[in-house]
Design an enzyme around this catalytic site. Structure first.
Site, mmCIF file in Angstrom:
data_model
loop_
_atom_site.group_PDB
_atom_site.id
_atom_site.type_symbol
_atom_site.label_atom_id
_atom_site.label_comp_id
_atom_site.label_asym_id
_atom_site.label_seq_id
_atom_site.Cartn_x
_atom_site.Cartn_y
_atom_site.Cartn_z
ATOM 1 N N ALA A 1 -1.733 -13.704 3.059
ATOM 2 C CA ALA A 1 -0.308 -13.408 3.154
ATOM 3 C C ALA A 1 0.070 -12.770 4.476
ATOM 4 O O ALA A 1 1.244 -12.616 4.772
ATOM 5 C CB ALA A 1 0.110 -12.476 2.007
ATOM 6 N N CYS A 2 -0.909 -12.371 5.286
ATOM 7 C CA CYS A 2 -0.602 -11.584 6.476
ATOM 8 C C CYS A 2 -1.463 -12.012 7.638
ATOM 9 O O CYS A 2 -2.683 -11.948 7.559
ATOM 10 C CB CYS A 2 -0.811 -10.094 6.189
ATOM 11 S SG CYS A 2 -0.544 -9.053 7.636
ATOM 12 N N GLY A 3 -0.819 -12.434 8.734
ATOM 13 C CA GLY A 3 -1.564 -12.854 9.905
ATOM 14 C C GLY A 3 -1.799 -11.759 10.911
ATOM 15 O O GLY A 3 -2.592 -11.908 11.825
ATOM 16 N N THR B 1 -8.057 -9.875 6.811
ATOM 17 C CA THR B 1 -6.738 -10.466 6.971
ATOM 18 C C THR B 1 -6.475 -11.372 5.781
ATOM 19 O O THR B 1 -7.144 -12.380 5.605
ATOM 20 C CB THR B 1 -6.652 -11.282 8.272
ATOM 21 O OG1 THR B 1 -6.875 -10.408 9.374
ATOM 22 C CG2 THR B 1 -5.284 -11.916 8.427
ATOM 23 N N CYS C 1 -2.247 -8.356 9.861
ATOM 24 C CA CYS C 1 -2.779 -7.182 9.187
ATOM 25 C C CYS C 1 -3.905 -6.572 10.027
ATOM 26 O O CYS C 1 -4.783 -7.277 10.493
ATOM 27 C CB CYS C 1 -3.331 -7.549 7.810
ATOM 28 S SG CYS C 1 -2.083 -8.144 6.669
#
Length: 266
Positions: free
Chosen positions: A106-108, A103, A110
């Site tokens: 930038a992405c929680g 993860t 993913c």
């Protein structure tokens, strides 16, 4: 103490001067491996610091953790040159699903495959008749900004905090990931016995996407106040869950995307 900033040599170019080499402060981004009963289940790219809070906040969304007593053990260690947190949940607490990939900061969400908040909605986000003044919302980002020490040094981290209707903030947490900063705040609130955070506001320094609303619903907050704008899905979900959502909160101005009935002039 964990090192949240580091230094690298850069070439600084001024508008009216010659380029020069100088040291510059950077935000640290490094992996944190989460292990459940000896098995790695997720790798989070985060800024070191408050790793236990981060893990607990992550568990609030990703597992059946709803109270501090649902966690039997959280232990930090350094193994194979990597920071790790070992997790043991109490018997009967639903474990998180393993994540297939790293993860990123930038992405929680993913590698997650479900975008459904209904299982997280456990209580009303605000008391009957609860309201907050628009001027309180307007001041929250600046109040939080004055406590963003890592941002002052690097300009490269996000921040999050919980606030009450008077504008008083809880502990401010910073991280290269917006969602990580929120998880750190939610984890701290879990340990302090403040979840669900009814009648509280989640203040964030960046944009609001699905993952931020997901975490806000899991924490049981009344609303979200953001410096930047939300996505369309974030607005739809905030409206579905009766959350106040104020974005582009800057210099006394804001857009209220959801929950405007909860605002008062003063």
């Amino acid at each position: 103490m964990p090192v949240s900033t580091t230094r690298r040599a850069v070439v600084r170019i001024e508008a009216d001067g010659e380029p020069g080499r100088r040291p510059d402060d950077l935000a640290v981004e490094s992996p944190l491996v989460l292990g459940l009963d000896g098995e790695a289940i997720a790798t989070l790219m985060r800024t070191p610091g408050h790793d236990i809070d981060l893990t607990a906040g992550w568990l609030v969304v990703e597992s059946g953790v709803r109270a501090p007593e649902h966690i039997a053990l959280l232990r930090t260690c350094r193994e194979d040159d990597t920071d790790r947190v070992h997790i043991t949940l109490r018997e009967g607490v639903a474990p998180p699903r393993p994540r297939a990939f790293v993860t990123s900061a930038a992405c929680g969400v993913c590698s997650a495959d479900v975008l459904d908040l209904r299982p997280l909605a456990r209580s009303a986000p605000h008391s009957p008749g609860w309201t907050v003044a628009a001027e309180v919302l307007a001041g929250l980002p600046d109040t939080m900004r004055r406590r963003q020490r890592a941002f002052d040094r690097t300009g490269a981290v996000h921040a999050a905090a919980l606030a009450d209707a008077t504008g008083a903030l809880s502990a401010v947490r910073e991280d290269v990931g917006r969602h990580n900063a929120v998880d750190k705040v939610v984890g701290r609130a879990l340990f302090d016995g403040e979840l669900p955070a009814r009648d509280r506001l989640l203040v964030v320094s960046g944009r609001v996407s699905f993952e931020i609303v997901q975490k806000a619903v899991a924490a049981g907050v009344a609303g979200i106040v953001a410096v930047s704008a939300p996505s369309s899905l974030a607005v739809d979900l905030a409206r579905e869950h009766d959350l106040l959502l104020a974005g582009m909160v800057r210099q006394g101005r804001m857009n209220v995307y959801s929950g405007d009935a909860l605002l008062t002039a003063r």
